[in-house]
Design a protein around this motif. Structure first.
Motif, PDB file in Angstrom:
ATOM      1  N   LYS A   1       0.860  -0.416  -0.161  1.00 34.09           N
ATOM      2  CA  LYS A   1      -0.236  -0.319  -0.389  1.00 34.09           C
ATOM      3  C   LYS A   1       0.787   0.942   0.066  1.00 34.09           C
ATOM      4  O   LYS A   1       0.653   2.061   0.985  1.00 34.09           O
ATOM      5  CB  LYS A   1      -0.963   0.409   1.452  1.00 34.09           C
ATOM      6  CG  LYS A   1      -2.105  -0.813   1.187  1.00 34.09           C
ATOM      7  CD  LYS A   1      -2.766  -1.071   2.203  1.00 34.09           C
ATOM      8  CE  LYS A   1      -3.688  -2.001   2.378  1.00 34.09           C
ATOM      9  NZ  LYS A   1      -4.502  -2.403   3.897  1.00 34.09           N
TER      10      LYS A   1
ATOM     11  N   GLY B   1      -4.598  -3.593  -4.888  1.00 30.98           N
ATOM     12  CA  GLY B   1      -4.669  -2.140  -5.697  1.00 30.98           C
ATOM     13  C   GLY B   1      -6.178  -1.688  -5.002  1.00 30.98           C
ATOM     14  O   GLY B   1      -6.781  -0.841  -4.572  1.00 30.98           O
TER      15      GLY B   1
ATOM     16  N   ASP C   1       0.405  -2.981   6.291  1.00 30.10           N
ATOM     17  CA  ASP C   1       0.483  -1.827   6.207  1.00 30.10           C
ATOM     18  C   ASP C   1       1.637  -1.329   6.999  1.00 30.10           C
ATOM     19  O   ASP C   1       1.486  -0.209   7.467  1.00 30.10           O
ATOM     20  CB  ASP C   1      -0.783  -1.328   6.918  1.00 30.10           C
ATOM     21  CG  ASP C   1      -2.408  -1.020   6.227  1.00 30.10           C
ATOM     22  OD1 ASP C   1      -2.436  -0.454   4.984  1.00 30.10           O
ATOM     23  OD2 ASP C   1      -3.145  -1.686   6.273  1.00 30.10           O
TER      24      ASP C   1
ATOM     25  N   ARG D   1      -7.547  -3.253  -2.020  1.00 32.64           N
ATOM     26  CA  ARG D   1      -7.314  -2.941  -0.509  1.00 32.64           C
ATOM     27  C   ARG D   1      -6.441  -4.048   0.012  1.00 32.64           C
ATOM     28  O   ARG D   1      -6.498  -4.364   1.235  1.00 32.64           O
ATOM     29  CB  ARG D   1      -7.787  -1.967  -0.083  1.00 32.64           C
ATOM     30  CG  ARG D   1      -8.498  -0.545  -0.548  1.00 32.64           C
ATOM     31  CD  ARG D   1      -6.863   0.533  -0.634  1.00 32.64           C
ATOM     32  NE  ARG D   1      -6.450   1.033   0.556  1.00 32.64           N
ATOM     33  CZ  ARG D   1      -5.439   1.809   0.761  1.00 32.64           C
ATOM     34  NH1 ARG D   1      -4.354   1.920  -1.160  1.00 32.64           N
ATOM     35  NH2 ARG D   1      -4.850   2.123   1.953  1.00 32.64           N
TER      36      ARG D   1
END
Length: 222
Positions: A27, A140, A147, A143
């Motif tokens: 991300k 992408g 992270d 999502r």
């Protein structure tokens, strides 16, 4: 001249697909111009080593180092996480490409067995880049990535045991690339081991990344 242009173009596409997938998985914002710049340097070095000096295995090692240094110094990823992202990029792309190679040759739809021709290599590269890009786009869009990798260098990073395990899982990726080339050239009957090993390592890598991300989310939410 045409051979040089085609080699550069397809090599840049491969590098772009690897960077694109790695950034989508973690991300991190995409920087297309910088990725093309990095890919062009990697492609030129690869052409010189492979075509001019016939140093194929040296090229594999240098390409791995360049990928790591670009993650670290060009895209400003923390050095530890740059190593993790490099391993992820290679594990993922090698799984995709080795699987494509195995399927194509097993089904006799198209032969990319040695001795290689330029067309057969370009076909394999095109299919691999397309699949990698589609997977990256899907990750992408929905999502689905992680992270826990910071996109800045100058931050305080606490490296936990799980991250060390992820690093250790990604570290063998360079040796798998070299092994894939050796098996392709000399021991093609054992080539099926490459996608199998890649798949096992990548599954463990993603599982630990998922657990790391989930643990981090729980810590933040508490």
């Amino acid at each position: 001249m045409l051979d040089f242009v085609l080699y550069m173009a397809f090599s840049i596409l491969e590098a772009y697909a690897m960077f694109y997938l790695a950034f989508k998985v973690f991300k991190i914002d995409i920087y297309p111009v910088e990725i093309v710049f990095a890919g062009a340097i990697m492609a030129f070095v690869s052409y010189a080593l492979r075509i001019d000096y016939q140093m194929v295995l040296t090229d594999v090692f240098i390409q791995y180092l360049l990928t790591f240094f670009f993650f670290w110094l060009l895209f400003r990823i923390h050095v530890f996480y740059a190593a993790i992202m490099t391993g992820l990029a290679y594990l993922s792309y090698m799984l995709i490409q080795s699987t494509c190679y195995f399927i194509i040759n097993s089904t006799f739809l198209y032969s990319v067995k040695p001795p290689f021709t330029a067309i057969s290599v370009y076909v394999l590269q095109s299919i691999s880049v397309l699949i990698t890009s589609v997977i990256g786009f899907y990750i992408g869009k929905y999502r689905k990535g992680f992270d826990f990798v910071p996109d800045k260098q100058k931050i305080k990073v606490t490296i936990a045991n799980r991250e060390i395990k992820i690093f250790l899982l990604s570290a063998p990726s360079i040796f798998l690339v070299i092994l894939m080339m050796i098996l392709t050239q000399k021991y093609s009957q054992f080539f099926f081991l490459i996608p199998v090993i890649n798949a096992i390592l990548l599954y463990a890598y993603l599982y630990l990344s998922y657990k790391k991300d989930r643990t981090q989310d729980e810590f933040i939410s508490s």
